[in-house]
Design a protein around this motif. Structure first.
Motif, PDB file in Angstrom:
ATOM      1  N   THR A   9       0.835  -1.187   0.000  1.00 27.65           N
ATOM      2  CA  THR A   9       0.000   0.000   0.000  1.00 27.65           C
ATOM      3  C   THR A   9       0.871   1.239   0.000  1.00 27.65           C
ATOM      4  O   THR A   9       1.719   1.401   0.865  1.00 27.65           O
ATOM      5  N   ILE A  10       0.670   2.102  -0.987  1.00 27.67           N
ATOM      6  CA  ILE A  10       1.393   3.364  -1.053  1.00 27.67           C
ATOM      7  C   ILE A  10       0.396   4.450  -0.681  1.00 27.67           C
ATOM      8  O   ILE A  10      -0.531   4.722  -1.426  1.00 27.67           O
ATOM      9  N   VAL A  30      -3.496  -4.327  -8.964  1.00 27.65           N
ATOM     10  CA  VAL A  30      -3.307  -2.923  -8.581  1.00 27.65           C
ATOM     11  C   VAL A  30      -4.672  -2.243  -8.568  1.00 27.65           C
ATOM     12  O   VAL A  30      -5.416  -2.350  -9.534  1.00 27.65           O
ATOM     13  N   VAL A  31      -4.999  -1.571  -7.459  1.00 31.62           N
ATOM     14  CA  VAL A  31      -6.254  -0.828  -7.370  1.00 31.62           C
ATOM     15  C   VAL A  31      -6.015   0.502  -6.670  1.00 31.62           C
ATOM     16  O   VAL A  31      -5.013   0.688  -5.994  1.00 31.62           O
ATOM     17  N   ARG A  32      -6.949   1.430  -6.838  1.00 30.03           N
ATOM     18  CA  ARG A  32      -6.947   2.716  -6.129  1.00 30.03           C
ATOM     19  C   ARG A  32      -8.013   2.646  -5.060  1.00 30.03           C
ATOM     20  O   ARG A  32      -9.128   2.204  -5.319  1.00 30.03           O
ATOM     21  N   ARG A  33      -7.703   3.079  -3.851  1.00 33.48           N
ATOM     22  CA  ARG A  33      -8.662   3.081  -2.745  1.00 33.48           C
ATOM     23  C   ARG A  33      -8.822   4.488  -2.200  1.00 33.48           C
ATOM     24  O   ARG A  33      -7.833   5.186  -1.966  1.00 33.48           O
ATOM     25  N   VAL A  46      -2.919   0.473  -4.048  1.00 26.48           N
ATOM     26  CA  VAL A  46      -2.719  -0.814  -3.379  1.00 26.48           C
ATOM     27  C   VAL A  46      -2.208  -1.799  -4.425  1.00 26.48           C
ATOM     28  O   VAL A  46      -2.810  -1.955  -5.486  1.00 26.48           O
ATOM     29  N   VAL A  47      -1.078  -2.461  -4.116  1.00 27.30           N
ATOM     30  CA  VAL A  47      -0.444  -3.386  -5.061  1.00 27.30           C
ATOM     31  C   VAL A  47      -0.267  -4.748  -4.395  1.00 27.30           C
ATOM     32  O   VAL A  47       0.287  -4.842  -3.306  1.00 27.30           O
ATOM     33  N   ASN A  48      -0.725  -5.803  -5.056  1.00 32.34           N
ATOM     34  CA  ASN A  48      -0.512  -7.168  -4.595  1.00 32.34           C
ATOM     35  C   ASN A  48       0.987  -7.445  -4.549  1.00 32.34           C
ATOM     36  O   ASN A  48       1.703  -7.178  -5.505  1.00 32.34           O
TER      37      ASN A  48
END
Length: 108
Positions: A9-10, A30-33, A46-48
């Motif tokens: 998580t960045i 990869v998703v944006r939260r 957020v990156v796996n």
């Protein structure tokens, strides 16, 4: 995405953490939260992070199931003054899978 799948998580200009065992070839790696009430309208990336040895995937019932077999994937992360570059690597085949550049919001 479940908490177990959140991975690397960045958040903000300089924070990241995580641990998962999900395949880096998945489309939702990869998703944006955006978290309501935090004041961060842009959200965070957020990156796996994947894993060595045991690979997991969604069991279709809200849980996880082990896929077994040879599996060894991971990330190479380079942090620069204005971005973080994340490269996904398959160590079993010796190939690079994907690359992602996440800009940092810095005052520099």
């Amino acid at each position: 995405m479940t908490e177990a799948r959140q991975g690397l998580t960045i958040a903000g200009p300089d924070g990241f953490s995580g641990h998962t065992h999900w395949d880096l070839n998945l489309s939702d790696r990869v998703v944006r939260r955006v978290v309501p009430g935090t004041g961060n309208l842009e959200g965070f990336t957020v990156v796996n992070t994947s894993a060595a040895q045991v690979r997991w995937m969604d069991d279709g019932k809200g849980g996880e199931v082990s896929l077994g077999g040879a599996f060894d994937q991971g990330l190479q992360v380079e942090v620069g003054p204005h971005s973080v570059v994340i490269e996904a690597r398959d160590f079993t085949t010796g190939t690079w899978l994907k690359q992602l550049t996440v800009p940092l919001h810095t005052s520099a």
